[in-house]
Motif scaffolding. Structure first.
Motif, PDB file in Angstrom:
ATOM      1  N   ASN A 198       0.826  -1.216   0.000  1.00  7.21           N
ATOM      2  CA  ASN A 198       0.000   0.000   0.000  1.00  7.21           C
ATOM      3  C   ASN A 198       0.851   1.253   0.000  1.00  7.21           C
ATOM      4  OD1 ASN A 198      -2.480  -1.146  -0.114  1.00  7.21           O
ATOM      5  ND2 ASN A 198      -3.069  -0.679   1.997  1.00  7.21           N
ATOM      6  N   ARG A 199       1.891   1.237   0.825  1.00  5.34           N
ATOM      7  CA  ARG A 199       2.750   2.418   0.921  1.00  5.34           C
ATOM      8  C   ARG A 199       3.501   2.646  -0.396  1.00  5.34           C
ATOM      9  NH1 ARG A 199       2.361   4.798   6.297  1.00  5.34           N
ATOM     10  NH2 ARG A 199       0.142   4.353   6.422  1.00  5.34           N
ATOM     11  N   MET A 200       3.913   1.547  -1.019  1.00  7.18           N
ATOM     12  CA  MET A 200       4.615   1.628  -2.299  1.00  7.18           C
ATOM     13  C   MET A 200       3.676   2.194  -3.372  1.00  7.18           C
ATOM     14  SD  MET A 200       7.575   0.747  -3.726  1.00  7.18           S
ATOM     15  CE  MET A 200       8.219  -0.429  -2.525  1.00  7.18           C
ATOM     16  N   ARG A 201       2.438   1.750  -3.335  1.00  8.32           N
ATOM     17  CA  ARG A 201       1.441   2.214  -4.301  1.00  8.32           C
ATOM     18  C   ARG A 201       1.203   3.716  -4.137  1.00  8.32           C
ATOM     19  NH1 ARG A 201      -2.538  -1.297  -2.838  1.00  8.32           N
ATOM     20  NH2 ARG A 201      -2.127  -2.985  -4.288  1.00  8.32           N
ATOM     21  N   ASP A 202       1.098   4.149  -2.873  1.00  5.96           N
ATOM     22  CA  ASP A 202       0.889   5.575  -2.606  1.00  5.96           C
ATOM     23  C   ASP A 202       2.087   6.398  -3.069  1.00  5.96           C
ATOM     24  OD1 ASP A 202      -1.523   5.023  -1.519  1.00  5.96           O
ATOM     25  OD2 ASP A 202      -0.909   5.289   0.576  1.00  5.96           O
ATOM     26  N   ALA A 203       3.272   5.864  -2.820  1.00  5.11           N
ATOM     27  CA  ALA A 203       4.483   6.627  -3.121  1.00  5.11           C
ATOM     28  C   ALA A 203       4.725   6.725  -4.624  1.00  5.11           C
ATOM     29  CB  ALA A 203       5.685   5.990  -2.439  1.00  5.11           C
ATOM     30  N   THR A 204       4.399   5.661  -5.359  1.00  9.33           N
ATOM     31  CA  THR A 204       4.741   5.639  -6.791  1.00  9.33           C
ATOM     32  C   THR A 204       3.545   5.923  -7.686  1.00  9.33           C
ATOM     33  OG1 THR A 204       4.292   3.275  -6.975  1.00  9.33           O
ATOM     34  CG2 THR A 204       6.544   3.914  -6.373  1.00  9.33           C
ATOM     35  N   LYS A 205       2.341   5.954  -7.082  1.00  7.89           N
ATOM     36  CA  LYS A 205       1.092   6.154  -7.854  1.00  7.89           C
ATOM     37  C   LYS A 205       0.914   5.077  -8.920  1.00  7.89           C
ATOM     38  CE  LYS A 205       0.185  10.242  -5.906  1.00  7.89           C
ATOM     39  NZ  LYS A 205       0.142   9.804  -4.516  1.00  7.89           N
ATOM     40  N   GLN A 206       1.524   3.930  -8.696  1.00 12.32           N
ATOM     41  CA  GLN A 206       1.373   2.837  -9.669  1.00 12.32           C
ATOM     42  C   GLN A 206       0.274   1.900  -9.238  1.00 12.32           C
ATOM     43  OE1 GLN A 206       4.880   0.816 -11.433  1.00 12.32           O
ATOM     44  NE2 GLN A 206       5.908   1.757  -9.714  1.00 12.32           N
ATOM     45  N   GLU A 207      -0.268   1.201 -10.220  1.00 15.05           N
ATOM     46  CA  GLU A 207      -1.196   0.130  -9.916  1.00 15.05           C
ATOM     47  C   GLU A 207      -0.356  -1.084  -9.511  1.00 15.05           C
ATOM     48  OE1 GLU A 207      -3.293  -1.778 -13.275  1.00 15.05           O
ATOM     49  OE2 GLU A 207      -5.076  -1.046 -12.260  1.00 15.05           O
ATOM     50  N   ILE A 208      -0.715  -1.746  -8.414  1.00 13.81           N
ATOM     51  CA  ILE A 208      -0.018  -2.983  -8.049  1.00 13.81           C
ATOM     52  C   ILE A 208      -1.066  -4.041  -7.705  1.00 13.81           C
ATOM     53  CG2 ILE A 208       1.748  -4.073  -6.605  1.00 13.81           C
ATOM     54  CD1 ILE A 208       2.801  -1.314  -5.855  1.00 13.81           C
ATOM     55  N   PRO A 209      -1.515  -4.814  -8.707  1.00 15.54           N
ATOM     56  CA  PRO A 209      -2.472  -5.884  -8.403  1.00 15.54           C
ATOM     57  C   PRO A 209      -1.832  -6.912  -7.461  1.00 15.54           C
ATOM     58  CG  PRO A 209      -2.262  -5.539 -10.784  1.00 15.54           C
ATOM     59  CD  PRO A 209      -1.148  -4.787 -10.128  1.00 15.54           C
ATOM     60  N   VAL A 210      -2.669  -7.524  -6.625  1.00 19.58           N
ATOM     61  CA  VAL A 210      -2.155  -8.430  -5.590  1.00 19.58           C
ATOM     62  C   VAL A 210      -2.902  -9.758  -5.602  1.00 19.58           C
ATOM     63  CG1 VAL A 210      -1.902  -8.746  -3.086  1.00 19.58           C
ATOM     64  CG2 VAL A 210      -1.498  -6.501  -4.087  1.00 19.58           C
ATOM     65  N   ILE A 211      -2.165 -10.838  -5.422  1.00 20.18           N
ATOM     66  CA  ILE A 211      -2.761 -12.144  -5.127  1.00 20.18           C
ATOM     67  C   ILE A 211      -2.204 -12.583  -3.777  1.00 20.18           C
ATOM     68  CG2 ILE A 211      -2.931 -14.584  -5.797  1.00 20.18           C
ATOM     69  CD1 ILE A 211      -2.648 -13.775  -8.697  1.00 20.18           C
ATOM     70  N   ILE A 212      -3.087 -13.139  -2.933  1.00 20.96           N
ATOM     71  CA  ILE A 212      -2.646 -13.615  -1.620  1.00 20.96           C
ATOM     72  C   ILE A 212      -2.924 -15.110  -1.539  1.00 20.96           C
ATOM     73  CG2 ILE A 212      -2.951 -13.416   0.880  1.00 20.96           C
ATOM     74  CD1 ILE A 212      -4.077 -10.589   0.369  1.00 20.96           C
ATOM     75  N   SER A 213      -1.925 -15.866  -1.126  1.00 22.91           N
ATOM     76  CA  SER A 213      -2.130 -17.305  -0.989  1.00 22.91           C
ATOM     77  C   SER A 213      -1.591 -17.802   0.347  1.00 22.91           C
ATOM     78  CB  SER A 213      -1.454 -18.042  -2.151  1.00 22.91           C
ATOM     79  OG  SER A 213      -1.656 -19.430  -1.993  1.00 22.91           O
ATOM     80  N   GLY A 214      -2.479 -18.345   1.129  1.00 18.93           N
ATOM     81  CA  GLY A 214      -2.107 -18.879   2.437  1.00 18.93           C
ATOM     82  C   GLY A 214      -1.740 -20.339   2.331  1.00 18.93           C
ATOM     83  N   THR A 215      -1.325 -20.897   3.453  1.00 12.22           N
ATOM     84  CA  THR A 215      -1.040 -22.323   3.440  1.00 12.22           C
ATOM     85  C   THR A 215      -1.554 -22.953   4.727  1.00 12.22           C
ATOM     86  OG1 THR A 215       0.643 -23.975   2.938  1.00 12.22           O
ATOM     87  CG2 THR A 215       1.292 -22.214   4.438  1.00 12.22           C
ATOM     88  N   ILE A 216      -2.014 -24.201   4.567  1.00 15.33           N
ATOM     89  CA  ILE A 216      -2.536 -24.926   5.722  1.00 15.33           C
ATOM     90  C   ILE A 216      -1.630 -26.116   5.933  1.00 15.33           C
ATOM     91  CG2 ILE A 216      -4.464 -26.350   6.512  1.00 15.33           C
ATOM     92  CD1 ILE A 216      -6.295 -24.280   5.194  1.00 15.33           C
ATOM     93  N   THR A 217      -1.023 -26.155   7.118  1.00 19.11           N
ATOM     94  CA  THR A 217       0.081 -27.084   7.294  1.00 19.11           C
ATOM     95  C   THR A 217      -0.288 -28.359   8.038  1.00 19.11           C
ATOM     96  OG1 THR A 217       0.665 -25.609   9.096  1.00 19.11           O
ATOM     97  CG2 THR A 217       2.014 -25.497   7.126  1.00 19.11           C
ATOM     98  N   ASP A 218      -1.479 -28.411   8.609  1.00 20.25           N
ATOM     99  CA  ASP A 218      -1.828 -29.673   9.273  1.00 20.25           C
ATOM    100  C   ASP A 218      -3.319 -29.965   9.146  1.00 20.25           C
ATOM    101  OD1 ASP A 218      -3.302 -28.432  11.367  1.00 20.25           O
ATOM    102  OD2 ASP A 218      -1.411 -27.945  12.352  1.00 20.25           O
ATOM    103  N   GLN A 219      -3.695 -31.108   9.697  1.00 24.41           N
ATOM    104  CA  GLN A 219      -5.065 -31.604   9.531  1.00 24.41           C
ATOM    105  C   GLN A 219      -6.113 -30.743  10.218  1.00 24.41           C
ATOM    106  OE1 GLN A 219      -5.479 -33.902   7.485  1.00 24.41           O
ATOM    107  NE2 GLN A 219      -3.696 -35.250   7.465  1.00 24.41           N
TER     108      GLN A 219
END
Ligand code: THG
Length: 675
Positions: A198-219
């Motif tokens: 977010n801070r980078m986007r504000d500073a550079t006025k660039q679009e930065i699309p984001v994908i977030i991927s979590g991980t599940i490590t146990d049962q």
């Protein structure tokens, strides 16, 4: 990044399932590189072994990385990941190569971009994208690496923001199309990455699309840091320009299926899944064939659960090729509309919708609100302090208000200490936390410790619009909701008109100037003490209730809260009268639209149970029914007895009357070993 990337990707995602590449790490391993390969000429004399530092291969054997990218692109990948999973100063410090982090990221981005552009040029109807990979680092921000010291943290939020900012700069300068925050096992690390983005986007006025991927490590179906999939989503739902969210790595596709289902049900954005090629064998290798892998992923695509699929550890270009056939057969998932309401989370989700009952916020974890808590904190008896938190949870608190503002305390250090300890206790950490302070630096310190989506308590227009908006924007970058007090440059609002006009002004500023989501705004129109003997105070309860009604009718999405116990400060020492006042006040305020309140959880009386004579006197005070109302309640209060110690004990032991299974359950859940 060009302006249209995000729209282009979203458009494609609405048309078909997109394909990600497979594993970079295990692909590099297949080249069986030796120490000399990792070093190349450049790091010939480096002071530390470099074997295993896969990311540095982008500098020393770039042709290998390029070849891997090309293989995956040939297999059909629409999106390829940069070779930067460990390209942060924190992770590179293992190899003493922190100084080349910017270069690693820039070079890796350039390598991937060149390969992707080459393929796009050949088939413009199938554009290829580069995702700059941000790994979780090897340190956790919301977990202690030391079992004997649960409050300890090996890395701070601020350190992670700094390290991710450096990485991001390299990736963006190298030309990536989007950022992939991946393999998230501690949501607080991911929140630091999002903050940096977010801070980078504000500073550079660039679009930065984001994908977030979590991980599940146990049962257990939770992240390593203990969150359910939905709590994880809520915690990162403030991510701007989010194009997809989902899971990768870990247990393989089959085991991921139920968790992806859980999240696909609610996610108002595209879903991404890229599992490992099954579970590793005893040598740490992945045996699942491309056909087996594709068969397992077919369950996801045939059920309409996903929008992007690909592979993680152990997946080769052949695995991706096998997926390519699938994505052409099935349509993409259609995502639901966002569920309306205020969504919060600790380890578990908490949603306040229009249909929700009143939400209890536990008040006792407050040094100014509980003498006992204050004493425990002063004496640094944290076990005792946690027991108070637990007690509020047992009493029905759904959120905990945490306040450590006291002149003699280092409130900021205490806030960090206490939240970190509370985060390590799963019964308490289930709940979203409300960070309560009159000092901004304490609020911010608290925010930096919350892996869930909590609430800031509070901000106001006290110091003017610019300060107010700046704080609100920062709160948004941390992904929290906010309590806004009806307070402005002229002081605290006590009349209905002032309460309304301040809340309306704050609402407009927040929603119009910085696009703060209205559902994350909680107004507190000030519950002020009645029956003080001062005539001007006699309408305080009415004013709060009327302002609440107006806010709920006129400021769509916003919630209303208040500190309930404030109303009865005049009757300190007389809990019977105080509890009756709280119950009666709540009864009417809730009917006017009050959504939540800071209360002594476990000590709320039921309106219908208030003795009629007491109720009549209490309501006469609350609604300023006649000029002797206060005097009459004060006189009546003298005659109302406290509960006897026997009655109190009796209440505590009521669970002993339950059937045996319920008693066992209660004892197990509460850890009671008596009886
Ligand atoms: N609005 C918002 N935040 C708030 C308040 C509010 N935070 C603090 C406070 N007001 C709400 N919390 C409390 C907590 C305790 C009490 C009152 C409000 C209380 N405590 C007993 C007392 O002072 O008599 C202490 C008894 C004891 O020591 O055990 O009443 O309005 N946004």
């Amino acid at each position: 990044m060009t302006q249209s990337r995000r729209k282009q990707i979203l458009q494609l995602l609405s048309e078909r399932i997109l394909l990600m590449d497979g594993a970079m790490g295990t692909s590099i391993q297949s080249y069986k590189l030796q120490e000399d390969d990792f070093r190349g000429t450049r790091f010939q004399d480096h002071d530390h072994p470099l074997q295993g530092n896969n990311d540095i291969v982008s500098l020393t054997r770039p042709e290998i990385i390029e070849e891997i990218h090309r293989q995956f692109l040939r297999a059909g990948a629409d999106i390829i990941e940069t070779n930067t999973f460990n390209s942060t100063a924190i992770s590179q410090s293992d190899y003493h190569t922190e100084s080349v982090v910017y270069e690693l990221n820039k070079r890796s981005a350039e390598l991937a971009k060149a390969a992707a552009e080459d393929f796009t040029k050949r088939t413009p109807e199938k554009p290829r994208f580069v995702a700059g990979a941000l790994g979780p680092t090897n340190k956790t921000c919301s977990l202690s690496p030391d079992v004997n010291n649960p409050g300890f943290r090996a890395v701070t939020f601020a350190q992670l923001v700094e390290t991710y900012s450096e990485q991001l700069k390299g990736l963006i300068d190298g030309g990536v199309d989007l950022i992939l925050v991946e393999t998230v096992f501690d949501t607080l690390n991911a929140k630091a990455a999002l903050f940096a983005i977010n801070r980078m986007r504000d500073a550079t006025k660039q679009e930065i699309p984001v994908i977030i991927s979590g991980t599940i490590t146990d049962q257990s179906g939770r992240t390593l840091s203990g969150q359910t999939p939905e709590a994880f989503w809520i915690s990162v739902s403030h991510a701007q320009q989010l194009v997809a969210l989902g899971f990768n790595c870990a247990l393989g596709a089959a085991q991921l299926l139920p968790h992806v289902k859980e999240i696909a049900r609610v996610l108002p954005v595209p879903v991404i899944v890229y599992p490992n090629a099954g579970l590793p064998n005893e040598f740490g290798e992945y045996d699942q064939t491309p056909e087996q892998f594709a068969r397992e992923l077919e369950d996801f695509v045939s059920q309409g659960l996903v929008n992007i699929i690909g592979g993680c550890c152990g997946t080769t270009p052949h695995h991706i090729e096998a997926l390519n056939e699938l994505v052409n057969q099935y349509p993409p998932r259609i995502h639901p509309q966002p569920k309306p309401g205020l969504h919060l989370s600790g380890l578990e989700p908490l949603t306040l919708s229009a249909l929700s009952n009143f939400t209890n916020i536990g008040e006792r974890t407050n040094v100014t609100g509980s003498r006992r808590f204050a004493k425990l904190i002063r004496e640094e008896d944290f076990e005792g302090a946690l027991a108070i938190a637990q007690n509020q949870v047992d009493g029905g608190a759904q959120i905990l208000d945490i306040n450590l503002d006291e002149g003699l305390l280092d409130s900021k250090a205490m806030m960090i200490k206490l939240i970190n300890l509370m985060a390590a206790d799963p019964e308490i950490a289930r709940l979203p936390f409300m960070v309560d302070s009159s000092k901004w630096e304490v609020l911010e310190a608290g925010l930096q410790c919350l892996q869930g989506k909590g609430i800031v308590n509070s901000i106001s227009l006290k110091e003017g619009e610019e300060n107010f908006l700046e704080q609100a924007k920062t709160i948004r970058d941390y992904g929290a909701a906010v309590v806004v007090m009806a307070f402005d440059e002229g002081g605290q609002a006590d009349t209905t008109e002032r309460k309304i006009s301040i809340c309306e002004r704050a609402y407009k500023l927040l929603t119009e100037r910085i696009h703060f989501p209205p559902e994350d705004i909680i107004f507190d129109p000030n519950i002020l003490t009645v029956a003080t003997g001062i005539d001007e105070h006699n309408n305080y309860a009415i004013n709060f209730i009327e302002a609440t009604r107006w806010i709920k009718e006129n400021l769509p999405g916003a919630k209303v809260s208040g500190g309930i116990s404030n109303i009865s400060f005049s009757f300190r020492g007389n809990d019977v009268v105080r509890e009756a006042m709280h119950a009666a006040f709540l009864y009417h305020a809730i009917r006017a639209g009050l959504d939540m309140g800071i209360v002594n959880a476990g000590q709320l009386a039921v309106y219908e149970d208030i003795p009629k004579d007491l109720l009549e006197k209490v309501e006469a005070v609350l609604f300023n029914k006649h000029k002797n109302a206060t005097e009459e309640l004060v006189a009546f209060a003298e005659s109302v007895k406290e509960l006897t110690p026997e009655q109190k004990q009796q209440n505590k032991l009521e669970w002993r009357e339950l059937p045996v299974e319920k008693r066992l359950e209660h004892a197990l859940v509460k850890g009671i070993t008596d009886f």
